[in-house]
Design an enzyme around this catalytic site. Structure first.
Site, PDB file in Angstrom:
ATOM      1  CE1 TYR A 165      21.795  59.675  95.437  1.00  0.00           C
ATOM      2  CE2 TYR A 165      21.423  62.003  94.977  1.00  0.00           C
ATOM      3  CZ  TYR A 165      21.378  60.683  94.576  1.00  0.00           C
ATOM      4  OH  TYR A 165      20.935  60.371  93.314  1.00  0.00           O
TER       5      TYR A 165
ATOM      6  CE  LYS B  22      23.834  58.146  92.717  1.00  0.00           C
ATOM      7  NZ  LYS B  22      23.779  56.722  92.361  1.00  0.00           N
TER       8      LYS B  22
ATOM      9  CB  SER C 197      22.341  62.154  90.299  1.00  0.00           C
ATOM     10  OG  SER C 197      21.456  63.202  90.600  1.00  0.00           O
TER      11      SER C 197
HETATM   12  C1  UD1 Z   1      15.931  65.648  94.217  1.00  0.00           C
HETATM   13  C2  UD1 Z   1      17.299  65.622  94.832  1.00  0.00           C
HETATM   14  C3  UD1 Z   1      18.271  65.074  93.830  1.00  0.00           C
HETATM   15  C4  UD1 Z   1      17.838  63.696  93.348  1.00  0.00           C
HETATM   16  C5  UD1 Z   1      16.430  63.804  92.768  1.00  0.00           C
HETATM   17  C6  UD1 Z   1      15.910  62.433  92.412  1.00  0.00           C
HETATM   18  C7  UD1 Z   1      17.337  67.437  96.479  1.00  0.00           C
HETATM   19  C8  UD1 Z   1      17.905  68.754  96.836  1.00  0.00           C
HETATM   20  N1  UD1 Z   1      17.686  66.947  95.268  1.00  0.00           N
HETATM   21  O1  UD1 Z   1      15.952  66.555  93.130  1.00  0.00           O
HETATM   22  O2  UD1 Z   1      19.557  64.990  94.404  1.00  0.00           O
HETATM   23  O3  UD1 Z   1      18.729  63.203  92.382  1.00  0.00           O
HETATM   24  O4  UD1 Z   1      15.559  64.374  93.743  1.00  0.00           O
HETATM   25  O5  UD1 Z   1      14.774  62.536  91.629  1.00  0.00           O
HETATM   26  O6  UD1 Z   1      16.614  66.838  97.237  1.00  0.00           O
HETATM   27  N2  UD1 Z   1       8.689  70.111  95.304  1.00  0.00           N
HETATM   28  C9  UD1 Z   1       7.568  70.677  95.879  1.00  0.00           C
HETATM   29  N3  UD1 Z   1       6.856  69.959  96.786  1.00  0.00           N
HETATM   30  C10 UD1 Z   1       7.206  68.679  97.154  1.00  0.00           C
HETATM   31  C11 UD1 Z   1       8.359  68.093  96.560  1.00  0.00           C
HETATM   32  C12 UD1 Z   1       9.080  68.841  95.647  1.00  0.00           C
HETATM   33  O7  UD1 Z   1       7.212  71.829  95.581  1.00  0.00           O
HETATM   34  O8  UD1 Z   1       6.536  68.080  97.996  1.00  0.00           O
HETATM   35  C13 UD1 Z   1       9.429  70.867  94.285  1.00  0.00           C
HETATM   36  C14 UD1 Z   1      10.902  71.120  94.614  1.00  0.00           C
HETATM   37  O9  UD1 Z   1      11.050  72.305  95.348  1.00  0.00           O
HETATM   38  C15 UD1 Z   1      11.517  71.170  93.212  1.00  0.00           C
HETATM   39  C16 UD1 Z   1      10.652  70.213  92.393  1.00  0.00           C
HETATM   40  O10 UD1 Z   1       9.432  70.082  93.112  1.00  0.00           O
HETATM   41  O11 UD1 Z   1      11.373  72.455  92.660  1.00  0.00           O
HETATM   42  C17 UD1 Z   1      11.275  68.843  92.225  1.00  0.00           C
HETATM   43  O12 UD1 Z   1      11.635  68.311  93.481  1.00  0.00           O
HETATM   44  P1  UD1 Z   1      12.117  66.800  93.669  1.00  0.00           P
HETATM   45  O13 UD1 Z   1      11.171  65.888  92.997  1.00  0.00           O
HETATM   46  O14 UD1 Z   1      12.366  66.586  95.129  1.00  0.00           O
HETATM   47  O15 UD1 Z   1      13.473  66.712  92.845  1.00  0.00           O
HETATM   48  P2  UD1 Z   1      14.808  67.622  92.950  1.00  0.00           P
HETATM   49  O16 UD1 Z   1      14.797  68.510  94.119  1.00  0.00           O
HETATM   50  O17 UD1 Z   1      15.039  68.230  91.620  1.00  0.00           O
END
Ligand code: UD1
Length: 337
Positions: free
Chosen positions: A148, A152, A124
């Protein structure tokens, strides 16, 4: 050519199964359905038009795994199986380290005992930790922010060391960026248990009315619109990256790392607005506090995979939004309908 897919019934594993079979490989699934559903097997059969060989086995169960290796002659293994929720890993570190590492050890032992030496690992972009410059290249320093991620990171190191000690081994460490989307049939897709952690499943559940509103975690990041930027990749493109890695390992030895991303940064607001436009569904949202542990921007330099594996992502953000919604709308309760 026969390939073992641990965790082959999961989100990325099931899509990879389809692409492998369609590319002419024999694929065998091992999955204990801890975080996936047995119904996926029937759906894989329907998509590929072929019977699916699978074992309801926990990869940590060495005796059961041994039986699988006795029944088949594998040319390569793709290791998807593992716990994957960041928040849960902070609460249950020991369970994460034990499960993710022990399953890898059991798998490597079985491979060595049976002369299987090609390994594709589901890593990842989380291993880049708090990297501050983008795009992320494979040679950048690594380090993690949660258990997690450390599993990895540690498994990557274990596999690197095995490849040094055993020069006949061929290992591809695939660092995924943010997989979203679903197979175009709408019959397989991401099926999170409980409240989704990731952005796209949250968006689709708001679109379906299951959840009332999306929370956007912060709009004061140093990004063009203030919201977090990520490299979203269609899960079918990602799956094809595994097919390319298997092909590559047939004629190479040693250990190589590959980013699997599109190389494009997309903000939370851009993803929401693209989803709304493509599917003609409004997504109500509130901007709330930043989520602890989030970084502003993360996207890949995907050029190594293009040059070495002859693979690059081809599906668009529109495709990802359309296919995510097709899966959710056809399966409002996921596989457990
Ligand atoms: C997350 C994990 C990462 C994992 C990946 C799998 C964390 C810190 N990282 O990445 O280890 O490999 O998922 O896909 O959890 N967001 C919102 N509202 C929401 C959900 C997310 O605004 O309800 C935003 C987040 O702040 C971020 C973006 O959407 O900017 C993507 O978030 P997310 O889909 O959770 O992925 P990652 O954080 O990049």
């Amino acid at each position: 050519m026969a390939i073992l897919l641990t965790g082959g019934a999961g989100y990325i594993g099931s899509h990879t199964y389809v692409e492998l079979v369609q590319a002419g490989y024999d694929a065998v699934i091992v999955d204990n359905f801890y975080n996936s559903c047995p119904d996926v097997i029937e759906r894989l059969k329907a998509i590929t038009g072929k019977p699916v060989t699978y074992y309801d086995v926990d990869v940590c169960d060495r005796k059961a795994l041994e039986k699988v290796f006795l029944n088949h002659t594998f040319d390569a293994v793709i290791h998807f199986a593992g716990y994957k929720a960041v928040g849960e890993s902070v609460a249950k570190p020991l369970a994460y380290y034990r499960n993710n590492l022990d399953s890898t050890f059991a798998l490597c032992d079985a491979m060595q005992a049976h002369g299987v030496s090609r390994f594709v690992f589901s890593s990842s972009a989380t291993v880049y930790g708090l990297a501050e410059t983008v795009p992320l290249t494979e040679t950048m320093p690594t380090g993690c922010t949660n258990p997690y991620g450390w599993t990895k990171y540690m498994i990557e190191q274990v596999l690197r060391d095995i490849a040094v000690a055993h020069p006949d081994w061929a290992v591809a460490l695939l660092r995924y960026f943010n997989p979203i989307g679903a197979h175009e049939s709408g019959t397989i897709g991401e099926d999170p248990v409980g409240l989704p952690n990731n952005l796209m499943p949250f968006i689709t559940q708001v679109a379906s009315g299951k959840l009332a509103k999306l929370r956007v975690f912060g709009n004061d990041y140093d990004t063009p619109d203030g919201t977090g930027v990520r490299d979203y990749i269609h899960v079918v493109d990602l799956a094809r990256g595994h097919v390319a890695a298997c092909r590559y390992l047939l004629s190479h030895t040693g250990c190589e790392v590959f980013n699997l991303g599109t190389g494009l940064g997309v903000s939370v607001l851009e993803l929401i607005h693209t989803f709304e436009r493509v599917n003609n569904i409004p997504i109500p949202f509130d901007v709330v506090e930043r989520r602890p542990g989030d970084i502003a921007t993360c996207y890949a330099d995907a050029s190594k995979a293009k040059t070495v594996l002859d693979w690059e992502a081809s599906l668009t953000l529109e495709d990802m939004c359309r296919d995510s919604w097709r899966w959710q709308s056809q399966n409002p309760k996921g596989y457990r309908a």
